[in-house]
Design a protein around this motif. Structure first.
Motif, mmCIF file in Angstrom:
data_model
loop_
_atom_site.group_PDB
_atom_site.id
_atom_site.type_symbol
_atom_site.label_atom_id
_atom_site.label_comp_id
_atom_site.label_asym_id
_atom_site.label_seq_id
_atom_site.Cartn_x
_atom_site.Cartn_y
_atom_site.Cartn_z
ATOM 1 N N CYS A 1 24.918 18.886 -52.332
ATOM 2 C CA CYS A 1 24.268 17.728 -52.932
ATOM 3 C C CYS A 1 25.241 16.559 -52.970
ATOM 4 O O CYS A 1 26.445 16.730 -52.742
ATOM 5 N N LEU B 1 19.695 10.711 -61.049
ATOM 6 C CA LEU B 1 19.483 11.168 -59.675
ATOM 7 C C LEU B 1 18.458 12.297 -59.578
ATOM 8 O O LEU B 1 17.836 12.487 -58.523
ATOM 9 N N GLN B 2 18.290 13.051 -60.640
ATOM 10 C CA GLN B 2 17.507 14.276 -60.576
ATOM 11 C C GLN B 2 16.077 14.112 -60.048
ATOM 12 O O GLN B 2 15.612 14.942 -59.275
ATOM 13 N N MET C 1 21.854 5.412 -55.122
ATOM 14 C CA MET C 1 22.285 5.626 -56.505
ATOM 15 C C MET C 1 23.497 6.530 -56.598
ATOM 16 O O MET C 1 24.376 6.339 -57.447
ATOM 17 N N SER C 2 23.565 7.518 -55.726
ATOM 18 C CA SER C 2 24.655 8.496 -55.806
ATOM 19 C C SER C 2 25.991 7.923 -55.352
ATOM 20 O O SER C 2 27.021 8.584 -55.477
ATOM 21 N N GLN D 1 19.873 13.225 -48.125
ATOM 22 C CA GLN D 1 20.357 11.926 -47.663
ATOM 23 C C GLN D 1 20.024 11.688 -46.192
ATOM 24 O O GLN D 1 20.631 10.831 -45.546
ATOM 25 N N TYR E 1 18.009 7.961 -53.751
ATOM 26 C CA TYR E 1 18.993 9.028 -53.997
ATOM 27 C C TYR E 1 20.312 8.700 -53.312
ATOM 28 O O TYR E 1 21.397 8.824 -53.912
ATOM 29 N N THR E 2 20.233 8.273 -52.053
ATOM 30 C CA THR E 2 21.439 7.939 -51.300
ATOM 31 C C THR E 2 22.183 6.778 -51.940
ATOM 32 O O THR E 2 23.407 6.831 -52.120
ATOM 33 N N ASN F 1 27.591 18.950 -58.837
ATOM 34 C CA ASN F 1 28.053 17.575 -58.733
ATOM 35 C C ASN F 1 29.359 17.427 -59.504
ATOM 36 O O ASN F 1 29.427 17.732 -60.693
ATOM 37 N N TYR G 1 15.019 12.430 -57.740
ATOM 38 C CA TYR G 1 15.022 12.172 -56.299
ATOM 39 C C TYR G 1 15.714 13.279 -55.503
ATOM 40 O O TYR G 1 15.854 13.178 -54.289
ATOM 41 N N GLN G 2 16.163 14.327 -56.169
ATOM 42 C CA GLN G 2 16.885 15.413 -55.513
ATOM 43 C C GLN G 2 15.940 16.589 -55.331
ATOM 44 O O GLN G 2 15.394 17.123 -56.295
ATOM 45 N N ASN H 1 29.849 12.262 -60.133
ATOM 46 C CA ASN H 1 29.138 11.288 -60.961
ATOM 47 C C ASN H 1 29.201 11.659 -62.435
ATOM 48 O O ASN H 1 29.348 12.826 -62.789
#
Length: 526
Positions: A227, A392-393, A514-515, A359, A511-512, A381, A395-396, A384
């Motif tokens: 992830c 993020l959750q 924000m992370s 991603q 997701y891409t 993770n 979108y994962q 972060n």
């Protein structure tokens, strides 16, 4: 859970014994307690002479009072009236008692009145057992490692047994206490200070995560699915360095040029490691003039057909091979690219692919080569903060976890309205109130800068928004599309013009983007 001030334990400054006690106090005291940890102060003795002091933990309860705890780790003994820590003379009880009176004096000096509250002191030996026998001065005021889970009842009982001097009357409010103590005790209240502490924690987390590399020793070819924030890039670099140290030639590939630049910096010009973005690697090998490449850079066929076909012919003609090929951000490559990359390792060479399916924003699916073994999965993770991880959750697609003692971090701010005005306000706040450097901030969007709310005028207040990889000038802030910034990270990330109607801001895009934020994430919605 107690409110800890500061919120996190500085792993770089504090000994392991204090780190253990910090977590125990935080998790085993109720939210009625405020706990001040680790600070230096100046006070005056009975002769009004200044002296330096340091308090390990100060527990404050609005109705029960104050408890000072002195922590001493390692082996503790008491012989002939003297305390010893690993055979070094110490005075834990005297120190705790002295600090107790210093806190009372500090409050009296600031509030200009006698303090109608209980003050008690204790010592904590986290490496010792409750079954030990303590001397008279330590009776009933010692807490050990095996009794730390009962710190709530210990602290309550000790304060209940402590009297308030009879000649002191009046009241003391919690607001008065916090008004006096918080500015003294709470270092790291600014984002810039909290980042310094959080960086140390993330370093330890990624080092722990990299222990998975030991498992790779038994596999010459392996896929590692991780992830965002699971340490894939760091593992790829460490694996490349490890193989190079064995005298092997290593090719370290990725898709994005910005990430390739970062990887080159990480391997520090190791002559056995060649680092490159795949298509730039192909252009360089094939010696294609830049003016020719420039004509077709925006044509997808250059990457999906032309370069892979030319490179395949070159490899077959020159027998170009490496002892090891390591690919980061493997989800970005097409089937045609993998057909060529698979020719680059020696037949019995090492081949490792690090990737994150969530991603995958370029291709219509994963087209990784089949190694005949299932991928190793990294779902933890370690980059972060908890606040960003929680954001993020949604979108994962694959379940993820975060280190239990990861820093809480700053709130994720989502602002709707005029993006230019909100961007200016956030940049002003970050630089003037939080002491964040502009070099620590990256603005990410879904389109090139002229096609955002910034438009043709890069000036936003006193700041200038620029799309450059070069050294920033005064008041300049970097802007990239999140596609270009894939695989990279920044301490503070501001997402610009996030629009649900824009297909680029789909779940994978969000997701891409924000992370990429490690410590602070700000989302500006238009």
């Amino acid at each position: 859970m107690a409110r800890m001030i500061p919120a996190e334990c500085d792993l770089s400054r504090r000994p392991l014994s204090e780190q253990i006690v910090f977590e125990a106090i935080k998790n085993n005291l109720s939210d009625e307690w405020k706990v001040f940890h680790s600070f230096d102060y100046l006070s005056r003795d009975l002769n009004y002479m200044l002296w330096d002091g340091e308090i390990d933990f100060l527990l404050y309860h609005a109705t029960l009072g104050f408890l000072v705890i002195e922590v001493k780790g390692g082996t503790i003994s008491h012989r002939d009236g003297q305390w010893f820590q690993e055979d070094r003379p110490i005075k834990p009880v005297v120190q705790a008692k002295k600090n107790k009176y210093a806190v009372r004096q500090l409050l009296e000096d600031r509030l200009l009145k006698a303090i109608p509250a209980k003050f008690a002191h204790a010592v904590c030996f986290p490496s010792c057992s409750k079954h030990m026998t303590w001397p008279a001065e330590a009776q009933d005021i010692v807490i050990t490692g095996d009794t730390l889970p009962y710190i709530e009842s210990f602290a309550r009982q000790l304060l209940m047994d402590t009297p308030i001097p009879e000649n002191i009357h009046g009241s003391l409010s919690e607001s008065e206490v916090l008004q006096v103590l918080t500015p003294v005790f709470e270092y790291g209240s600014k984002l810039s200070d909290r980042i310094k502490v959080e960086e140390k924690q993330f370093f330890l987390f990624t080092e722990q995560q990299c222990m998975i590399l030991n498992a790779l020793e038994n596999f010459r070819r392996l896929q590692i699915c991780g992830c965002a924030g699971s340490g894939k890039t760091l593992m790829a670099v460490k694996k490349a360095q490890s193989l190079a140290a064995q005298g092997k030639s290593v090719l370290l590939l990725c898709f994005n040029q910005l990430l390739a630049k970062h990887l080159k910096h990480c391997v520090k010009d190791n002559l056995l490691i060649r680092t490159a973005a795949f298509f730039e690697f192909a252009i360089e090998l094939l010696k294609i003039p830049e003016d020719q490449v420039a004509q077709y850079r925006d044509n997808p066929r250059l990457y999906s057909e032309v370069l892979p076909k030319l490179l395949r012919t070159y490899i077959e003609r020159t027998c170009l091979c490496y002892d090891a090929v390591i690919v980061d951000e493997g989800q970005d490559f097409t089937r045609e690219a993998w057909d060529v990359i698979s020719l680059l390792p020696e037949l019995d060479g090492h081949f490792y692919i690090f990737y994150d399916p969530d991603q995958n924003i370029y291709t219509d699916g994963l087209h990784l080569p089949d190694f005949g073994t299932p991928p190793v999965t990294l779902n933890c993770n370690c980059r972060n903060t908890k606040k960003i991880f929680e954001a993020l959750q949604p979108y994962q697609s694959t379940p993820g976890v975060i280190m239990p003692n990861a820093p809480e971090g700053a709130d994720v701010h989502i602002l709707t309205g005029n993006c230019r005005a909100n961007l200016e306000a956030q940049l002003e706040h970050l630089t003037t109130q939080e002491d964040i450097l502009l070099q620590q901030i990256v603005i990410l969007g879904a389109h090139t800068l002229p096609n955002t709310s910034i438009g043709a005028d890069p000036r936003v207040g006193r700041f200038s928004i620029v799309s450059t990889e070069e050294q920033l000038k005064k008041n300049e802030v970097q802007y990239f599309t999140f596609m270009k910034y894939k695989g990279c990270e920044a301490k503070v990330v501001i997402l610009l013009d996030v629009t649900p109607a824009d297909p680029r801001w789909n779940a994978r895009g969000l997701y891409t983007a924000m992370s990429r934020a490690v410590h602070k994430l700000i989302i500006l919605r238009s």
